[in-house]
Design an enzyme around this catalytic site. Sequence first.
Site, PDB file in Angstrom:
ATOM      1  CE1 TYR A 164       2.406  -2.728  12.228  1.00 37.26           C
ATOM      2  CE2 TYR A 164       1.001  -1.040  13.200  1.00 37.26           C
ATOM      3  CZ  TYR A 164       1.904  -1.443  12.233  1.00 37.26           C
ATOM      4  OH  TYR A 164       2.300  -0.556  11.252  1.00 37.26           O
TER       5      TYR A 164
ATOM      6  CG  LEU B  41       8.545   0.863   2.844  1.00 36.38           C
ATOM      7  CD1 LEU B  41       7.864   1.366   1.580  1.00 36.38           C
ATOM      8  CD2 LEU B  41       8.405   1.878   3.967  1.00 36.38           C
ATOM      9  CB  ALA B  42       8.941  -6.020   3.794  1.00 35.40           C
TER      10      ALA B  42
ATOM     11  CG  ASP C  93      22.770 -15.853  -0.470  1.00 34.15           C
ATOM     12  OD1 ASP C  93      23.974 -15.583  -0.379  1.00 34.15           O
ATOM     13  OD2 ASP C  93      22.239 -16.310  -1.487  1.00 34.15           O
TER      14      ASP C  93
ATOM     15  CE1 TYR D  72      -3.236   2.975   0.787  1.00 34.03           C
ATOM     16  CE2 TYR D  72      -2.164   3.142   2.930  1.00 34.03           C
ATOM     17  CZ  TYR D  72      -3.036   3.648   1.980  1.00 34.03           C
ATOM     18  OH  TYR D  72      -3.698   4.827   2.222  1.00 34.03           O
ATOM     19  CB  ILE D  73       3.351   2.682   2.329  1.00 36.52           C
ATOM     20  CG1 ILE D  73       2.247   2.950   3.363  1.00 36.52           C
ATOM     21  CG2 ILE D  73       4.368   3.826   2.345  1.00 36.52           C
ATOM     22  CD1 ILE D  73       2.738   2.993   4.799  1.00 36.52           C
TER      23      ILE D  73
ATOM     24  CE  LYS E 274       6.126  -1.880  11.450  1.00 35.28           C
ATOM     25  NZ  LYS E 274       6.986  -1.668  10.282  1.00 35.28           N
TER      26      LYS E 274
ATOM     27  CB  THR F  61       3.255   2.114  13.712  1.00 39.53           C
ATOM     28  OG1 THR F  61       1.908   2.389  14.090  1.00 39.53           O
ATOM     29  CG2 THR F  61       3.811   1.045  14.637  1.00 39.53           C
TER      30      THR F  61
END
Length: 280
Positions: free
Chosen positions: A133, A70-71, A54, A13-14, A137, A110
Amino acid sequence: MSKKVLITGANGYIGRHVVQAALNKGLTVLAADLKFDEIDDRVIQVTHPIFSNDAQLFEKLGSPDIIVHLAWRDGFIHNSSIHIEDLPQHYQFLQKMVDSGVKQIAVMGTMHEIGYHEGAINAQTPTNPESLYGISKNALRDVLFNITKNTETVVQWLRAFYIVGDDARGSSIFAKIVQAEHEGKEVFPFTTGKNKFDFINIDCLVKQIVTTITQTEFSGIINVASGVPETLANQVESFIKDNGFKIKLDYGAFPDRPYDSPETWADVTIISNIMEKYDK
């Protein structure tokens, strides 16, 4: 030669808006996501998974100068267990990037890191998150500042508040109203709507994000927001009117969330300085 910026969650979205704004600013964009159907085709698509063990991960992601992380899964489902389950992978990814000597990392934060708070929120405001959430964060922010403490990596924690715009593609209350209107529903169950929050249009938000990452003078926690408290009811009623919708709000059908403050907004001193100085 333009700087290379890796944008994770680029199809979100962002993310897709940040991608376009970064390209328009002249940056070379490395876009990382699981699919690329909504992304500007000027990007360099990065299909190698960012959550990978990796040893050459940094190189396989294009050796970026800047990372905009942003993921994030289930961002609109505040008590999804995914937030806690994914946290170690976010940490490992950022640790690998720091160990590889990346010059600059910007991560989406956030206001839900703060928890219950009345009044303006700044970089010094204590955090006491009350949702999975917000807890996740908040923890990632602490981890990021810890692992970059004695390094040359510039860290910018982009703390967002409430975002409006491009509503048909989001998962916010505005997106849900669009869906309900299209389904022909006459009423939309709502809270009291009295709480005041800081709302920003996605285009303004993205302009703030991209301007922030094009400079390194200002770092640390940076609120990306409007700085103006407005009632949720006013925002939603205006949204319905502006779109010519017929749906009505059923006030009080849902209780207000206990962790939502009666009135809270961003202190925008830092972002205002960034925009004034670098938004050319």
